[in-house]
Design a protein around this motif. Sequence first.
Motif, PDB file in Angstrom:
ATOM      1  N   GLU A   1       3.315  57.062  16.887  1.00 26.88           N
ATOM      2  CA  GLU A   1       2.420  56.108  17.517  1.00 26.88           C
ATOM      3  C   GLU A   1       1.072  56.685  17.905  1.00 26.88           C
ATOM      4  OE1 GLU A   1       4.848  54.811  20.741  1.00 26.88           O
ATOM      5  OE2 GLU A   1       6.442  54.089  19.402  1.00 26.88           O
ATOM      6  N   SER A   2       0.900  57.978  17.736  1.00 19.97           N
ATOM      7  CA  SER A   2      -0.349  58.603  18.179  1.00 19.97           C
ATOM      8  C   SER A   2      -1.456  58.474  17.143  1.00 19.97           C
ATOM      9  CB  SER A   2      -0.116  60.084  18.482  1.00 19.97           C
ATOM     10  OG  SER A   2      -1.344  60.705  18.843  1.00 19.97           O
ATOM     11  N   GLN A   3      -2.663  58.193  17.641  1.00 20.86           N
ATOM     12  CA  GLN A   3      -3.863  58.227  16.813  1.00 20.86           C
ATOM     13  C   GLN A   3      -4.724  59.431  17.176  1.00 20.86           C
ATOM     14  OE1 GLN A   3      -4.432  55.897  14.348  1.00 20.86           O
ATOM     15  NE2 GLN A   3      -2.380  55.144  14.850  1.00 20.86           N
ATOM     16  N   ASP A   4      -4.179  60.319  18.000  1.00 18.71           N
ATOM     17  CA  ASP A   4      -4.931  61.454  18.524  1.00 18.71           C
ATOM     18  C   ASP A   4      -4.683  62.695  17.671  1.00 18.71           C
ATOM     19  OD1 ASP A   4      -6.218  63.403  19.943  1.00 18.71           O
ATOM     20  OD2 ASP A   4      -5.002  63.205  21.760  1.00 18.71           O
ATOM     21  N   PRO A   5      -5.688  63.174  16.944  1.00 18.99           N
ATOM     22  CA  PRO A   5      -5.495  64.384  16.129  1.00 18.99           C
ATOM     23  C   PRO A   5      -5.035  65.587  16.941  1.00 18.99           C
ATOM     24  CG  PRO A   5      -7.573  63.298  15.575  1.00 18.99           C
ATOM     25  CD  PRO A   5      -7.053  62.632  16.818  1.00 18.99           C
ATOM     26  N   LYS A   6      -5.418  65.644  18.218  1.00 13.96           N
ATOM     27  CA  LYS A   6      -5.004  66.781  19.048  1.00 13.96           C
ATOM     28  C   LYS A   6      -3.497  66.767  19.284  1.00 13.96           C
ATOM     29  CE  LYS A   6      -9.382  67.473  21.478  1.00 13.96           C
ATOM     30  NZ  LYS A   6     -10.073  67.480  22.803  1.00 13.96           N
ATOM     31  N   LEU A   7      -2.919  65.582  19.462  1.00 13.16           N
ATOM     32  CA  LEU A   7      -1.468  65.530  19.647  1.00 13.16           C
ATOM     33  C   LEU A   7      -0.748  65.905  18.360  1.00 13.16           C
ATOM     34  CD1 LEU A   7       0.976  64.854  21.440  1.00 13.16           C
ATOM     35  CD2 LEU A   7       0.921  62.558  20.448  1.00 13.16           C
ATOM     36  N   ILE A   8      -1.273  65.441  17.226  1.00 19.17           N
ATOM     37  CA  ILE A   8      -0.647  65.798  15.949  1.00 19.17           C
ATOM     38  C   ILE A   8      -0.719  67.308  15.743  1.00 19.17           C
ATOM     39  CG2 ILE A   8      -0.743  65.506  13.459  1.00 19.17           C
ATOM     40  CD1 ILE A   8       0.209  63.026  15.020  1.00 19.17           C
ATOM     41  N   ALA A   9      -1.867  67.910  16.021  1.00 18.44           N
ATOM     42  CA  ALA A   9      -1.997  69.369  15.892  1.00 18.44           C
ATOM     43  C   ALA A   9      -1.027  70.078  16.828  1.00 18.44           C
ATOM     44  CB  ALA A   9      -3.429  69.800  16.185  1.00 18.44           C
TER      45      ALA A   9
ATOM     46  N   THR B   1       1.148  60.904   8.908  1.00 21.76           N
ATOM     47  CA  THR B   1       1.156  59.826   7.910  1.00 21.76           C
ATOM     48  C   THR B   1       2.554  59.296   7.617  1.00 21.76           C
ATOM     49  OG1 THR B   1      -0.763  60.883   6.853  1.00 21.76           O
ATOM     50  CG2 THR B   1       0.364  59.165   5.598  1.00 21.76           C
ATOM     51  N   LEU B   2       3.518  60.187   7.388  1.00 18.69           N
ATOM     52  CA  LEU B   2       4.841  59.771   6.908  1.00 18.69           C
ATOM     53  C   LEU B   2       5.524  58.798   7.867  1.00 18.69           C
ATOM     54  CD1 LEU B   2       7.182  60.047   4.876  1.00 18.69           C
ATOM     55  CD2 LEU B   2       7.941  62.057   6.175  1.00 18.69           C
ATOM     56  N   TYR B   3       5.583  59.119   9.150  1.00 18.00           N
ATOM     57  CA  TYR B   3       6.340  58.303  10.107  1.00 18.00           C
ATOM     58  C   TYR B   3       5.580  57.028  10.470  1.00 18.00           C
ATOM     59  CZ  TYR B   3       7.685  63.171  10.347  1.00 18.00           C
ATOM     60  OH  TYR B   3       7.994  64.455  10.008  1.00 18.00           O
ATOM     61  N   ARG B   4       4.255  57.073  10.368  1.00 20.78           N
ATOM     62  CA  ARG B   4       3.458  55.869  10.608  1.00 20.78           C
ATOM     63  C   ARG B   4       3.628  54.876   9.473  1.00 20.78           C
ATOM     64  NH1 ARG B   4      -1.259  54.958   8.495  1.00 20.78           N
ATOM     65  NH2 ARG B   4      -1.655  57.173   8.095  1.00 20.78           N
ATOM     66  N   ARG B   5       3.654  55.365   8.242  1.00 19.09           N
ATOM     67  CA  ARG B   5       3.775  54.481   7.088  1.00 19.09           C
ATOM     68  C   ARG B   5       5.211  54.031   6.836  1.00 19.09           C
ATOM     69  NH1 ARG B   5       0.920  55.669   1.688  1.00 19.09           N
ATOM     70  NH2 ARG B   5       1.775  53.561   1.495  1.00 19.09           N
ATOM     71  N   ILE B   6       6.179  54.852   7.261  1.00 18.62           N
ATOM     72  CA  ILE B   6       7.593  54.448   7.142  1.00 18.62           C
ATOM     73  C   ILE B   6       8.204  54.527   8.536  1.00 18.62           C
ATOM     74  CG2 ILE B   6       9.740  54.762   5.854  1.00 18.62           C
ATOM     75  CD1 ILE B   6       8.283  56.361   3.787  1.00 18.62           C
ATOM     76  N   PRO B   7       7.876  53.561   9.407  1.00 24.12           N
ATOM     77  CA  PRO B   7       8.294  53.660  10.815  1.00 24.12           C
ATOM     78  C   PRO B   7       9.797  53.587  11.029  1.00 24.12           C
ATOM     79  CG  PRO B   7       7.265  51.522  10.363  1.00 24.12           C
ATOM     80  CD  PRO B   7       7.026  52.379   9.154  1.00 24.12           C
ATOM     81  N   GLU B   8      10.537  53.037  10.073  1.00 25.74           N
ATOM     82  CA  GLU B   8      11.994  52.928  10.223  1.00 25.74           C
ATOM     83  C   GLU B   8      12.736  54.091   9.563  1.00 25.74           C
ATOM     84  OE1 GLU B   8      13.306  50.590  12.100  1.00 25.74           O
ATOM     85  OE2 GLU B   8      11.265  49.872  12.483  1.00 25.74           O
ATOM     86  N   LEU B   9      12.016  55.149   9.226  1.00 20.36           N
ATOM     87  CA  LEU B   9      12.633  56.298   8.552  1.00 20.36           C
ATOM     88  C   LEU B   9      13.798  56.828   9.379  1.00 20.36           C
ATOM     89  CD1 LEU B   9      12.117  58.209   6.021  1.00 20.36           C
ATOM     90  CD2 LEU B   9      11.090  59.778   7.683  1.00 20.36           C
ATOM     91  N   ARG B  10      14.946  57.006   8.732  1.00 18.90           N
ATOM     92  CA  ARG B  10      16.129  57.515   9.433  1.00 18.90           C
ATOM     93  C   ARG B  10      17.041  58.224   8.442  1.00 18.90           C
ATOM     94  NH1 ARG B  10      16.821  52.044   8.539  1.00 18.90           N
ATOM     95  NH2 ARG B  10      18.826  51.409   7.611  1.00 18.90           N
ATOM     96  N   LEU B  11      17.997  58.971   8.973  1.00 22.18           N
ATOM     97  CA  LEU B  11      18.959  59.666   8.121  1.00 22.18           C
ATOM     98  C   LEU B  11      19.867  58.670   7.413  1.00 22.18           C
ATOM     99  CD1 LEU B  11      20.239  62.755  10.157  1.00 22.18           C
ATOM    100  CD2 LEU B  11      18.618  62.727   8.262  1.00 22.18           C
ATOM    101  N   ALA B  12      20.229  59.008   6.191  1.00 25.09           N
ATOM    102  CA  ALA B  12      21.192  58.199   5.432  1.00 25.09           C
ATOM    103  C   ALA B  12      22.539  58.899   5.365  1.00 25.09           C
ATOM    104  CB  ALA B  12      20.656  57.932   4.028  1.00 25.09           C
ATOM    105  N   ALA B  13      22.747  59.878   6.250  1.00 24.85           N
ATOM    106  CA  ALA B  13      24.016  60.614   6.340  1.00 24.85           C
ATOM    107  C   ALA B  13      24.137  61.152   7.757  1.00 24.85           C
ATOM    108  CB  ALA B  13      24.057  61.761   5.326  1.00 24.85           C
ATOM    109  N   ASP B  14      25.335  61.539   8.138  1.00 21.85           N
ATOM    110  CA  ASP B  14      25.509  62.207   9.428  1.00 21.85           C
ATOM    111  C   ASP B  14      24.886  63.596   9.356  1.00 21.85           C
ATOM    112  OD1 ASP B  14      26.875  60.046  10.477  1.00 21.85           O
ATOM    113  OD2 ASP B  14      28.840  60.838   9.858  1.00 21.85           O
ATOM    114  N   ILE B  15      24.338  64.044  10.471  1.00 17.35           N
ATOM    115  CA  ILE B  15      23.691  65.358  10.461  1.00 17.35           C
ATOM    116  C   ILE B  15      24.689  66.460  10.110  1.00 17.35           C
ATOM    117  CG2 ILE B  15      24.002  65.785  12.941  1.00 17.35           C
ATOM    118  CD1 ILE B  15      21.174  67.119  12.837  1.00 17.35           C
TER     119      ILE B  15
END
Length: 412
Positions: free
Chosen positions: A276-284, A377-391
């Motif tokens: 949810e962040s648009q702040d480059p400092k948080l991403i860094a 980019t990845l989590y913003r563009r695919i916000p529902e990204l989740r595991l397809a198996a148990d860890i």
Amino acid sequence: MNSVSAPTHDALTTEIPDYPMSRSAGCPFDPPPELSELRAHAPVSRIRLWDGSTPWLVTDYADQRALLGDPRVSADVTRSGYPHQSAGLKARRAEASTFINQDDPEHARQRRMVTAAFSIKRVEALRPAIQRIVDQLIDELLAGPKPVDLVQAFALPVPSLVICELLGVPYQDHEFFQDRSKALIKSTATPEESVAAVRELIAYLDGLIGEKLAHPAEDLLSLVAEQVRAGELTRREAASMAQLLLVAGHETTANMIALGTLALIEHPDQLARVRESQDPKLIASAVEELLRYLNIVHSGRRRVALEDIEIGGVTVRAGEGLVLANDAGNRDPEVFAEPDRLDVGRNPRRHIAFGFGVHQCLGQPLARVELQVVYSTLYRRIPELRLAADIEEIPFKHDGLVYGVYELPVTW
């Protein structure tokens, strides 16, 4: 340097544990618990390696920084007492040495030849191209079937495409060099397998250098080839340098992309902050925290003492090996508050995931930019990204120089 509660030399050598040590079941992101115990009670202690040798393990952050910056400590793999990770890696280094396994002045001389290509200014200029690569691969993910293995479909292609572009290596050869790279960083590879892989990779890159000598381009291999033309490098040295840049340029970042994604999925509050962040400092900051928290270089930085050195209340004698456990150092509570907690807002720039001193990672500016682009980019563009198996079903890389996962099935 930490000398508090340091045991005597005799106490350190009574019971010598095997190294590397095993992680706790159910704690795939944490270093082995024995490392924390040693850091607290015996920050410099003996360990036993695969060949029966007993170098010193250093677990304290301050001691590690001190040693990595000490000219009395050598990275030269040809020196007696150097603590190799495995028989295969020892054989591979004997076959093809590179500047990261040499000392100054030769280390500095060769490193300077390629330093400019990895400068912050030069790497920042690559950010738009890296963004295009990431977006294109995400487009393909979204258009393709699911679940999908994020390692093969995204984590490995991103840095491979980038380093190929930078070096001037044809990406269509990626299956060839990725396959050889796996053998080079796998601690269970036999000497024969390791030597065969490095010979094939060097022969391939030597051919490309020959092409660059005949037809120079605007790429790093052409720059290396120019050093051959000028008599500064032999063809063999140039090909070995190219092998280092190619393998290091994609393996470490690929594992950070996949393992970092898994760590964030397992810490949904932290994933939400990044997504949810648009702040480059948080991403860094998130990049630095994941580097500190995950420590994908998980078998220690290896050195050998050139002189007697007092460290952590212990005398390390000249010719004795040193294993600097950066995974323990980056979890040192004297340096990082609540070190076992993932906090993407922490911004722990003092971490030693890239090493420290003259041998610190040459490609760290490139890795940082690649990870910043991916994580933003990845989590913003695919916000529902989740595991397809148990860890518990995820295959972790316990058997290599670089920690990560062999596969990461995901869906959305």
